[in-house]
Design an enzyme around this catalytic site. Structure first.
Site, PDB file in Angstrom:
ATOM      1  N   CYS A  98       0.816  -1.234   0.187  1.00 18.62           N
ATOM      2  CA  CYS A  98       0.250  -0.151  -0.110  1.00 18.62           C
ATOM      3  C   CYS A  98       1.121   1.253   0.120  1.00 18.62           C
ATOM      4  CB  CYS A  98      -1.068  -0.065   1.225  1.00 18.62           C
ATOM      5  SG  CYS A  98      -2.095   1.321   1.399  1.00 18.62           S
ATOM      6  N   HIS A 140      -9.152  -3.786  -1.464  1.00 18.99           N
ATOM      7  CA  HIS A 140      -8.358  -3.147  -0.708  1.00 18.99           C
ATOM      8  C   HIS A 140      -8.649  -1.445  -0.801  1.00 18.99           C
ATOM      9  CE1 HIS A 140      -3.843  -2.276   0.252  1.00 18.99           C
ATOM     10  NE2 HIS A 140      -4.212  -1.168  -0.207  1.00 18.99           N
ATOM     11  N   GLU A 141      -8.645  -1.083  -1.999  1.00 20.23           N
ATOM     12  CA  GLU A 141      -9.346   0.339  -1.888  1.00 20.23           C
ATOM     13  C   GLU A 141     -10.544   0.619  -1.243  1.00 20.23           C
ATOM     14  OE1 GLU A 141      -6.940   2.236  -2.769  1.00 20.23           O
ATOM     15  OE2 GLU A 141      -5.762   0.919  -4.024  1.00 20.23           O
ATOM     16  N   HIS A 144     -10.159   1.274   2.394  1.00 17.85           N
ATOM     17  CA  HIS A 144      -9.692   2.501   2.637  1.00 17.85           C
ATOM     18  C   HIS A 144     -11.065   3.377   3.151  1.00 17.85           C
ATOM     19  CE1 HIS A 144      -5.321   2.498   2.241  1.00 17.85           C
ATOM     20  NE2 HIS A 144      -5.386   1.934   0.940  1.00 17.85           N
TER      21      HIS A 144
END
Length: 167
Positions: A98, A140-141, A144
């Protein structure tokens, strides 16, 4: 527009849950351009989320088409506003990195296939099935946007997180 500075862990803004985008206006279009510029400028990045550049809106960009792990099976550049994962299938453990945690990678288990709904950069509502590396990048995004880093997904910080070599 501009390449923006990436916030680094443990910046507290990375732990915030982001607000939904209410309307696609010039501010959001500018944010999307900044996210794309920032992602492509990094060279190695396959995605960036708005909180990584200090904006608490539910916007991410993902493009795995230039990665050896995703180049054969992808949707190209995805601009995802208010993304929601509708379905998941299977599981896959991959090493993730990341830009907000630049010195480490970690083994993370995520769904192998996903169905995700979002509004694209042109304001069109879309539903996309993704699998493999692209599905992992999207998850993953989206993490966030909920204040989660891959560090929050590893089973053990002691055995599943690794310091990068030669950075």
């Amino acid at each position: 527009m501009a390449v923006r500075e990436i916030l680094l862990y443990p910046d507290p803004r990375l732990k915030q849950v982001c607000r939904s985008v209410e309307r696609l206006d010039d501010e959001v279009r500018g944010l999307v351009r900044d996210l794309l510029d920032t992602m492509y400028d990094a060279g190695h990045s396959v995605g960036v989320a708005a909180p990584q550049i200090g904006v608490d809106l539910r916007v991410v960009v993902v493009d795995v088409s230039h990665s050896k792990l995703g180049r054969d099976d992808n949707h190209g550049c995805l601009v995802m506003i208010n993304p929601v994962i509708l379905e998941t299938e299977g599981s896959k453990t991959m090493r993730e990195g990341c830009m907000s945690v630049p010195d480490y990678t970690g083994n993370v288990t995520r769904a192998e296939k996903i169905l995700v709904q979002f509004t694209d950069g042109g304001g069109t509502d879309r539903v996309v099935r993704a699998r493999g590396f692209e599905a992992v990048a999207i998850q993953h995004e989206i993490d966030h946007l909920d204040g989660l880093l891959f560090l929050d997904r590893v089973s053990s910080l002691k055995t599943d997180v690794f310091r990068r070599k030669n950075r």
